[in-house]
Every structure is written in C-alpha cells, then in structure tokens.
Design a protein around this motif. Structure first.
Motif, PDB file in Angstrom:
ATOM      1  N   ARG A 266       0.861  -1.209   0.000  1.00  0.00           N
ATOM      2  CA  ARG A 266       0.000   0.000   0.000  1.00  0.00           C
ATOM      3  C   ARG A 266       0.887   1.246   0.000  1.00  0.00           C
ATOM      4  NH1 ARG A 266      -3.240  -2.987   3.939  1.00  0.00           N
ATOM      5  NH2 ARG A 266      -5.000  -3.793   2.757  1.00  0.00           N
ATOM      6  N   MET A 269       2.329   1.892  -3.485  1.00  0.00           N
ATOM      7  CA  MET A 269       1.417   2.325  -4.554  1.00  0.00           C
ATOM      8  C   MET A 269       0.706   3.643  -4.242  1.00  0.00           C
ATOM      9  SD  MET A 269      -1.927  -0.077  -3.939  1.00  0.00           S
ATOM     10  CE  MET A 269      -1.111  -1.625  -3.856  1.00  0.00           C
ATOM     11  N   ARG A 270       0.729   4.035  -2.941  1.00  0.00           N
ATOM     12  CA  ARG A 270      -0.104   5.163  -2.513  1.00  0.00           C
ATOM     13  C   ARG A 270       0.141   6.423  -3.352  1.00  0.00           C
ATOM     14  NH1 ARG A 270       0.679   4.956   2.834  1.00  0.00           N
ATOM     15  NH2 ARG A 270      -1.080   3.538   2.967  1.00  0.00           N
ATOM     16  N   THR A 273      -1.319   6.372  -8.754  1.00  0.00           N
ATOM     17  CA  THR A 273      -2.142   6.021  -9.921  1.00  0.00           C
ATOM     18  C   THR A 273      -3.292   7.013 -10.042  1.00  0.00           C
ATOM     19  OG1 THR A 273      -3.415   4.511  -8.529  1.00  0.00           O
ATOM     20  CG2 THR A 273      -1.678   3.530  -9.862  1.00  0.00           C
ATOM     21  N   LEU A 275      -6.977   6.675 -11.551  1.00  0.00           N
ATOM     22  CA  LEU A 275      -7.896   5.696 -12.139  1.00  0.00           C
ATOM     23  C   LEU A 275      -8.645   6.261 -13.341  1.00  0.00           C
ATOM     24  CD1 LEU A 275      -9.111   2.847 -11.940  1.00  0.00           C
ATOM     25  CD2 LEU A 275     -10.866   3.786 -10.426  1.00  0.00           C
ATOM     26  N   ILE A 436      -4.897  -0.754 -12.768  1.00  0.00           N
ATOM     27  CA  ILE A 436      -4.981   0.022 -11.512  1.00  0.00           C
ATOM     28  C   ILE A 436      -5.923  -0.660 -10.524  1.00  0.00           C
ATOM     29  CG2 ILE A 436      -5.683   2.228 -10.479  1.00  0.00           C
ATOM     30  CD1 ILE A 436      -4.630   3.587 -13.016  1.00  0.00           C
ATOM     31  N   LYS A 437      -7.044  -1.162 -11.025  1.00  0.00           N
ATOM     32  CA  LYS A 437      -7.979  -1.844 -10.109  1.00  0.00           C
ATOM     33  C   LYS A 437      -7.302  -3.077  -9.499  1.00  0.00           C
ATOM     34  CE  LYS A 437     -12.178  -0.220 -12.305  1.00  0.00           C
ATOM     35  NZ  LYS A 437     -12.995  -0.504 -13.494  1.00  0.00           N
ATOM     36  N   GLU A 440      -4.908  -1.945  -6.850  1.00  0.00           N
ATOM     37  CA  GLU A 440      -5.589  -1.525  -5.613  1.00  0.00           C
ATOM     38  C   GLU A 440      -6.105  -2.724  -4.810  1.00  0.00           C
ATOM     39  OE1 GLU A 440      -8.381   1.259  -7.189  1.00  0.00           O
ATOM     40  OE2 GLU A 440      -6.943   2.924  -7.082  1.00  0.00           O
TER      41      GLU A 440
END
Ligand code: M6R
Length: 610
Positions: A266, A269-270, A273, A275, A436-437, A440
């Motif tokens: 997390r 990636m925070r 991105t 979406l 991206i999904k 996440e």
C-alpha cells in the motif's frame, strides 16, 4: 559491509553504542567492539560473535565514557576473532579507529609503516590506516589533519570514525564508498553507517558524500572535502519510526517483514495512480518520462533478489511497453565495458541503495551518458543520490538479511513504471484502469495468502529434511522460481536451483528422485498446460511436487503431492502473490532446522564490498 556507530555528548556512550550496533547487526555479525575514552584513557572491549556477546562483556567490564565508537564486523581481511575485530588501536595506543570498507593498498602502507618502526597485531587492512594516522600525528597532532593526510594516501573504500586520547572532545569521520551519516542532537551528536542506528535519538541527519571528511563534537560539527574545502551540507529530517525497526512481537524480522507486505505494498502504490485516466503518476520520474519512453533500450541492473525483480521488469517492459530490455548482474556489468549510448536508460534496483557492485555499475552507466534511474528502498542512500531520477519503493526498513517485502515492492514499482510507459505507447485507458484496479485490490489478496501461514508451515514440514530442491516456473514466474530457491538457500542452507520449467528436460531432470522435491509455480496462464506436462514428468520419476496454483484450480491437485493456492490477479502482478508462499516456506524450514533466520551464516544485509 560492517556497521559503525559513534556518540559524543553528556551521557554514557556504551549503551547507546550497543543499541546502535544491534540495529546495524544486519550489516555484519561475526565480531563486534566498542572503543570509549574513559576518564581520559582510551579503552577497547571486543568480542567474537554477535553484539549480545559484546554487550555482556561491556556490562561486566563496566565500560563508561561520554565519547565512543563501535563496530560490528563482516570479515574481509582476517578471520573473525577478537584481535581482528574493531576498533583498532594505533601502536602508540593513542588513537582508535572503526572502519567499514577495504583499504586496497594496505600492504604498501603496512610495509612503509614497518620501515618506520610500526608493529602490527592484527591481520586487518584497517590497522594500516590507524597507524598511518598515528604516523601523521607524531609531532604536534591535529587529529582531523592527520586523518585527512592519511586518507590522501589510501586507495579503497571507507566509512571511518576515529578517536584520539589527546582530543577526546571530537570524533573524526570520513567516507568513500561506504555509507556514513551524522545525527544531530541537543548537546550530543552521533555518527552511523545508517540512520537505523540513531533514529531513536534524533531525526536530523546529514549524509556524507564520497571523499568527504569531518568531525563531530557534542555541540558542533564540521564537514570538508578531502582536499580541504569547507562544505555547508543540507540537514535532512528523516521520516522513520522506531516501531519500523523493531520486531513488534514477531519472533524474527523476516516473518514480520513477510507479514507486513499488505501494508508495504500500500505504501509503495499510494498516490501513484490516476484511475480516471488509467495512468501511473511517479513524482520521481517527472521530466524524464519522454526520455524513458523513447529509450532505444532499457538495461536493468542489480544483484541478488533485486536482480530477480529486474527479470520480472524485463518481462513487463517488453510485453506491455514494447521496449527492448536487457538484465545484467551489476557485478558483471561494471567490469565488462558494456556498450551503452545516450539513448539507453539504465535502471538500477537496490533495496539498500548501498550495494557496492550496483553503485559501481551505476557510475559506469553515467560515465557513458545513459539516463540513470534508481529503484531504491533506503531514502538518501548512495544509489538513490547518485541516480539522475528514480522511484523509491517505500517498503520501510528491511532488517532481515533475506529480502522479502522489498522484492514485492520492487515489482510493484516496476509494474507502475510499466503502466506509465505502456499508456504513453499503445495501452488503452480501459486496460490501464484494469491494471490500476488490480493494483488496488492486491494488498487484500496478499492478506488472503498470509492467512494460510499455518497451512504453509505444515506443508513446509514435509520438506524440511530435503537436501536439494528444484524450483520451476515459466515466463514471468521463472524469476519467482529463482527467488524461491534463493530464499531457501540463504536461510536454510539447503541447496536449491531455480530453472525455467521447460529447461528441466535439458539437464536437471537427471537429479529427480523421491528425495528431490520440485516446487512448481503454476498459475493458469498461457503456458499452464505445458507446466502440467512438466509436473507429470517429475511424478513419473518419483519426484515429490509442491505446486503454487490458482485458487480455483482443482486439476493440479490431482497431480501434485501438495498444493498451495493463491488468489488470481492481473498477470502483471502475479509474481507478487506467487512468491509469498515461497518466502514463508523458506522461513518455516529455517526455523524448523533451528537456524538463525535473520542473520544467516556468511551473509550480511548490505554488500558494500566487492
Ligand atoms: O540492497 P540490494 O537490493 O542492492 O541487495 C542485493 C542483494 O545483496 C540482496 O538482494 C541479497 O541477495 C539478499 N540477501 C537476498 O535475500
């Protein structure tokens, strides 16, 4: 390798130094020592083995003083014993020194010093340096100047801290090729190989660069270049909490770091991105995106686990962004006069940011005019600072010698860079959004796997007595096979080899019998059926098979002896999931064998020597 620490202030330095050394033990743990000025008298206490052995000795000796230096060693010159442990006294007994690095011309220096009447007691290169400083201190001694003069004669790498009986109000320090940081406190100052050693005392630090020399007193510091120009260096605030470098209730750092992966991912990636646009946004690459996307070729260079992440990166960049990629061991790259031109980008991956081979390869790539990017965990480390630009993985401190959470975060960053590049090229917004999904949703999938820790432990028990292992995977899972084998080797001392599954027939199949387990990384991708064929081949030769498979795969269970299931995700991210059972299996086998998981024999976390 080796870790050094120093303290000067109004407190007893011994417990502070011992504490710092414990935090640096990942850098080396074959012997350790403290040197303290006690009521005007320099005293050294050393011990073979871990810092805890030294701690007991220091406690029983009652070592006490407000200025001191400490060292935890990973032997290069001379076997690990008390004589070779640091600090080293000069022959006069006035000066003591701790050193991380290698003095390459030490035999020439030693010969010179012997001709001047010096005698040596250890087999180390370091003793030549402390005596050379002593030599320059013969007449009116100015310790700083004597260290500076001595270092001008030295070839090699060093992070050093020097104390003198005659100037007990300062610690002189210098750096070339080995990391060194100053920590600023209130009426006290610190030095250390890295911030882990001092983070509980101060968050204000100054990073030294190569060929810089300085000193700290209890309320001041000075930094100069080795050729004597005064420097005004930036004071950095470090963003690190003490919890991040303690075991927080886990038996081992390695287990803690494996379990931290949902959170470390997390953090990686925070905020990176968008979406709605299906893109990645990487602050560290702003201004370099076009040049990177237009690279004729990308070379990714690294060592060990980071090299395995690089192999995943090769697959991702070529497959999704259509850019040709080569992956190089940094240790080879630096010495083989690589052909690089200004249209190439060279990416260096390193958890520590201090690996000597990777840093040297980076300097070589820069010299040849390529764009040099870093994918690094340790903020402010040498590789991060030497790169033109880059992306921090933000995995948090990784203390266990076996790299785990850094690997998954490195792959996460490589996936984000892939998304950035692919969207600048042919990837559609919808495809970008799918990725991206998946990104996440990934931490929860990692959590799912970690919940099966007990199952993984019980499966591991069936393999704990094996003497050899084979790890097989295809495509993007081949690097995972290599990584699984490396994890097992380094902490369990079991011989293990990683191979592309299809290569098995070209040699390794000869090894297979009932005593040689094979681990297949076999999610349902384009080559799944072929991997099933490979499993059949192993079974036909009485081999035991452990399969890492998709959660819905019932077919593989009928073939493999044991199956560990993982949730499905986007193909690009699969290595992040498939590697986790392998990390846990290596961990459990090492614990079952009663081995020191966090500090395996002969290894150190950060390989700062060639
Ligand atoms: O700090 P780095 O990523 O540059 O380190 C590279 C290797 O030394 C490191 O990955 C090593 O192989 C680990 N012990 C693997 O677990």
């Amino acid at each position: 390798m080796c870790g050094i620490v120093g303290y000067i202030g109004d407190k007893n330095s011994a417990p502070i130094l011992i504490n710092g050394l414990k935090r640096l033990e990942y850098r080396g743990y074959d012997s350790a020592g403290l040197g303290i000025i006690e009521e005007g008298t320099p005293r050294i206490v050393k011990a073979k083995g871990k810092v805890s052995v030294l701690e007991n000795k220091v406690d029983s000796d009652g070592l006490h003083g407000e200025v001191g230096i400490g060292h935890t060693r990973w032997a290069t010159h001379g076997i690990p014993n008390e004589i070779n442990a640091h600090p080293h006294f000069s022959m006069s007994g006035k000066i003591m020194l701790v050193h991380n690095g290698i003095i390459e011309n030490y035999s020439v220096l030693k010969e010179f010093l012997i001709s001047k009447g010096y005698e040596f007691v250890s087999e180390t290169d370091t003793e030549a340096l402390v005596n050379l400083i002593d030599y320059y201190c013969k007449e009116e001694c100015d310790l700083f100047e004597a260290v500076r003069k001595a270092l001008l004669k030295v070839d090699g790498t060093y992070g050093i801290a020097v104390l003198s009986k005659d100037e007990p109000d300062k610690i002189v320090i210098a750096k070339n090729g080995s990391p060194l940081v100053i920590g600023l406190g209130e009426k006290e100052n610190y030095i250390a190989s890295d911030v882990n050693a001092i983070v509980e005392y101060t968050k204000r630090v100054i990073y030294l660069e190569d060929k810089e020399i300085g000193y700290i007193t209890s309320n001041d510091y000075l930094i100069k270049t080795l050729d004597n120009h005064k420097l005004n260096k930036e004071v950095n605030e470090i963003d690190m909490d003490i919890d991040e470098i303690t075991k927080s209730g886990y038996d081992h750092f390695m287990l803690k770091e494996i379990m931290e992966q949902p959170e470390s991912l997390r953090n990686t990636m925070r905020g990176r991105t968008v979406l709605s646009e299906g893109i990645a946004k990487l602050g560290g690459l702003i201004g370099y995106e076009e040049r990177l996307a237009n690279s004729k070729r990308i070379i990714i260079s690294a060592c060990g686990t980071s090299w395995h992440a690089a192999l995943v990166g090769e697959y991702l960049f070529e497959n999704y962004a259509g850019i040709p990629v080569e992956v190089e061991y940094a240790s080879e790259f630096r010495y083989r006069n690589p052909i690089i031109d200004k249209d190439d980008t060279v990416i260096f991956i390193s958890q520590s940011g201090e690996t000597a081979d990777t840093l040297a390869a980076l300097k070589e790539a820069k010299r040849k005019g390529a764009l040099v990017l870093g994918i690094v965990n340790v903020v402010g480390s040498s590789i991060a600072r030497a790169s033109d630009a880059g992306v921090y993985i933000h995995a948090g401190p990784e203390i266990g010698v076996a790299s785990t959470k850094a690997f998954t975060s490195q792959i996460m960053v490589l996936s984000l860079i892939t998304l950035l590049l692919a969207r600048m090229k042919n990837m559609s917004v919808v495809q970008g959004q799918e990725i991206i999904k998946a990104i996440e949703a990934l931490p929860e999938k990692v959590e799912e796997i970690l919940k099966h820790n007990e199952l993984i432990k019980s499966v591991s028990a069936h393999f704990a007595d094996a003497k050899n292992f084979l790890y097989l995977g295809r495509g993007i899972h081949f690097p995972v096979a290599l990584e699984g084998a490396l994890k097992l080797k380094e902490i369990s001392y079991i011989h293990a080899e990683g191979y592309p599954a299809a290569e098995m027939k070209h040699g390794p199949i000869a090894l297979i019998d009932e005593n040689m387990p094979t681990v297949f990384i076999a999610p349902q991708d384009a080559v799944y059926e072929k991997v099933l064929g490979n499993i059949e081949e192993v079974k036909a030769r009485d081999g035991k098979v452990l399969a890492i498979a998709d959660e819905n795969d019932t077919k593989i269970e009928t073939l493999a002896d044991y199956t560990l299931k993982i949730p499905r995700t986007h193909e690009m991210l699969m290595p992040i999931l498939t590697v986790i059972p392998l990390q846990l299996m290596a961990y459990h086998i090492a614990v079952m064998k009663g081995l020191n998981v966090d500090q395996p024999r002969n290894l150190a976390k950060s390989v700062t020597v060639e």
